[in-house]
Design an enzyme around this catalytic site. Structure first.
Site, mmCIF file in Angstrom:
data_model
loop_
_atom_site.group_PDB
_atom_site.id
_atom_site.type_symbol
_atom_site.label_atom_id
_atom_site.label_comp_id
_atom_site.label_asym_id
_atom_site.label_seq_id
_atom_site.Cartn_x
_atom_site.Cartn_y
_atom_site.Cartn_z
ATOM 1 N N ASP A 16 0.813 -1.220 0.000
ATOM 2 C CA ASP A 16 0.000 0.000 0.000
ATOM 3 C C ASP A 16 0.846 1.269 0.000
ATOM 4 O OD1 ASP A 16 -2.239 -1.565 0.037
ATOM 5 O OD2 ASP A 16 -2.718 -1.222 2.152
ATOM 6 N N ARG B 6 -0.179 -9.039 -4.876
ATOM 7 C CA ARG B 6 0.859 -9.343 -3.892
ATOM 8 C C ARG B 6 1.746 -10.504 -4.321
ATOM 9 N NH1 ARG B 6 -2.341 -9.121 1.660
ATOM 10 N NH2 ARG B 6 -2.044 -11.378 1.564
#
Length: 342
Positions: A128, A275
């Site tokens: 993030d 991810r």
């Protein structure tokens, strides 16, 4: 000296590059022994370890995920969790601990250092990119690349069917992935957690694109919220740190767009694909530098610090300071890219 290493929280590309750099420099320059803890804080809680030496880290640089495993285990929710970790570290002869993680993992490291004096060094990790003390975190660049490629591909299918495609990307509190990938991928609307959105305005932007015979792409961060309403959730269950498992705003928004404009709308939730897989060259570079400097912190006895990127330099900042607040998208930056909306 024996040094422990753990990776906590969600996995991301670049974790193995950190581990490799820590072990290579620690063994070759300082003569350290290393112990890896399995699955984040569960490892030191239960004394679950794996040997870490140079053969163990050979070939892991380009691999995604983490060879140590990870989890969202929260020792603060365990009976005498912090004390058990301290006792297990002492029993194993571990004299310092390198913790690789985000705000939750590093928050536990702060408690461990402050309350029990355990020597800890932090390495920031989150796709993030929302840790305030560092310009970038590894994993972010890879996630943006994956999201951008997905948006590029979705343009062609949107055009073929002249429909709206809503792309939901990660970003609980910060819209960095949405902003970067949306701009790079030529999205027509970008929605982020920092700015509540007006559904009618979104529909107006969408309609304007159809008037130009163009199928619009809407990129929305998972934590984005409508101006009149609350966060949209599919699942209200919590993880061990009290975080809601986000997902659902993309699907909700697509239905609203279809209902209000009459144009067909579909949703693509990128989810965990952001991810996974091979880290980008930049993430390997940054993660490697973080690992090298983390070992230097141990060697210098500079504990309670986290390594961070400032410009092109790796600096040391107090872990507590690094986790005190989030780095969010500045309103001026969001307004800057607004010229491309609609």
């Amino acid at each position: 000296m024996k040094v422990g290493v753990l990776t906590g929280g969600g996995d991301c590309p670049g974790l193995n590059a950190v581990i490799r750099a820590v072990v290579r420099k620690g063994v070759q320059e300082y003569g350290y022994d290393f112990t890896g803890f399995r699955d984040g804080w569960r490892g030191p809680l239960e004394g679950d370890t794996v040997p870490l030496d140079i053969p163990a880290v050979r070939g892991i640089l380009p691999r995604g995920g983490t060879v140590l495993g990870s989890s969202r285990t929260n020792p603060l929710k365990q009976r005498d969790g912090i004390r058990r970790i301290k006792d297990n570290l002492a029993a194993l002869g571990v004299e310092a601990l390198i913790t690789i993680g985000g705000e939750d993992t590093l928050g536990v490291a702060t408690r461990l250092a402050d309350e029990y004096g355990v020597p800890c060094v932090g390495v920031p990790k989150t796709i993030d990119n929302d840790l305030s003390a560092t310009d970038y975190t590894f994993g972010f660049d890879t996630a943006v690349g994956i999201a951008t490629e997905a948006i590029d591909r979705l343009h062609t299918t949107a055009e073929s069917h002249m429909r709206v495609l809503v792309v939901e990307v990660m970003g609980r509190h910060a819209g960095w992935i949405a902003l970067h990938s949306g701009l790079a991928g030529g999205a027509n609307v970008i929605l982020i957690p920092e700015q509540r959105f007006d559904v009618e305005q979104v529909c107006s932007w969408v309609t304007s694109r159809f008037r130009a015979s163009y199928a619009p792409i809407v990129v929305v961060a998972e934590g984005a919220m409508p101006r009149d309403g609350d966060m949209v959730l599919k699942d209200e269950s919590l993880d061990s740190y009290g975080h809601v498992r986000l997902s659902g705003v993309g699907e909700w928004l697509a239905k609203q767009i279809e209902k209000r404009t009459g144009n067909e709308a579909r949703t693509t939730v990128l989810g965990h694909v952001q991810r996974g897989g091979t880290p980008s060259a930049f993430d390997r570079w940054l993660a490697t530098r973080f690992g090298l400097h983390a070992v230097d912190c141990v060697h210098d006895g500079d504990f309670g610090k986290m390594v961070a990127l400032r410009g092109t330099d790796i600096v040391r900042v107090p872990i507590a300071e690094a986790t005190a607040r989030l780095k969010t998208v500045d309103p001026a930056l969001y307004e800057e890219v607004g010229v491309f909306f609609g």
